[in-house]
Design an enzyme around this catalytic site. Structure first.
Site, mmCIF file in Angstrom:
data_model
loop_
_atom_site.group_PDB
_atom_site.id
_atom_site.type_symbol
_atom_site.label_atom_id
_atom_site.label_comp_id
_atom_site.label_asym_id
_atom_site.label_seq_id
_atom_site.Cartn_x
_atom_site.Cartn_y
_atom_site.Cartn_z
ATOM 1 N N HIS A 11 0.839 -1.193 0.000
ATOM 2 C CA HIS A 11 0.000 0.000 0.000
ATOM 3 C C HIS A 11 0.874 1.244 0.000
ATOM 4 C CE1 HIS A 11 0.735 -0.543 4.359
ATOM 5 N NE2 HIS A 11 0.603 0.772 4.443
ATOM 6 N N HIS A 70 8.712 11.509 -5.309
ATOM 7 C CA HIS A 70 7.360 11.494 -5.849
ATOM 8 C C HIS A 70 6.906 10.061 -6.090
ATOM 9 C CE1 HIS A 70 9.933 11.464 -9.459
ATOM 10 N NE2 HIS A 70 8.978 10.744 -10.005
ATOM 11 N N GLU A 119 3.515 11.935 -10.340
ATOM 12 C CA GLU A 119 3.860 12.000 -11.753
ATOM 13 C C GLU A 119 2.940 11.043 -12.494
ATOM 14 O OE1 GLU A 119 7.659 11.000 -14.707
ATOM 15 O OE2 GLU A 119 7.751 10.444 -12.588
#
Length: 154
Positions: A11, A70, A119
């Site tokens: 997760h 990110h 992204e």
């Protein structure tokens, strides 16, 4: 019998300053489907990815704005205009992307209300490896690991 190997991503969890604002963001931007909501946490299904949010109001968040860290999600090249419009229409903070060689494919960078960066990338690890092998001969490549990766994904 144990195989002692990482099986995949279990997760993703993001610390958020306002759970209700973040729930709205993840539902609208990613079409994430909430599974559980509580006072300070929420779980979502994001197309098979378990996404969790934890509200933590009293932590410093400035460092995240300065980091390149990110989470990248794959999209198809032809869906890029859809995502650009959707993010714009929702008033999402779209970030200036870096210049890319066409072999590195296209991306859109943006952040959530707390500054977590995302992204949307049209390429794959295979595209990136091919581009690097063709254009960046100064890099070191572990051919055995690359071959194993290709073989696993045939």
């Amino acid at each position: 019998m144990a195989n002692n190997k990482i099986l995949g991503i279990n997760h993703l969890l993001f610390s958020v300053s306002d759970l209700s604002v973040s729930i709205s963001f993840y539902e609208k931007v990613f079409d994430a489907k909430w599974l559980v909501k509580a006072e300070k946490t929420a779980y979502f299904d994001l197309n098979g990815i378990w996404l969790a949010l934890n509200e933590e109001k009293d932590i410093k968040r400035q460092e995240i704005h300065d980091s390149y860290t990110h989470t990248a999600f794959s999209i198809q090249q032809e869906d890029l205009p859809f995502w650009e419009k959707k993010l714009h229409d929702l008033g999402v903070n779209v970030l200036k992307g870096r210049k890319r060689h066409e072999g590195d494919k296209d991306s859109i960078y943006f952040s959530d209300p707390d500054g977590h960066k995302f992204e949307l990338h049209t390429g794959s690890v295979f595209d990136r490896l091919q581009y690097y092998q063709n254009e960046k001969p100064h890099l070191s490549f572990h051919e055995g690991h690359i071959k194993a990766l290709y073989d696993r994904n045939k």
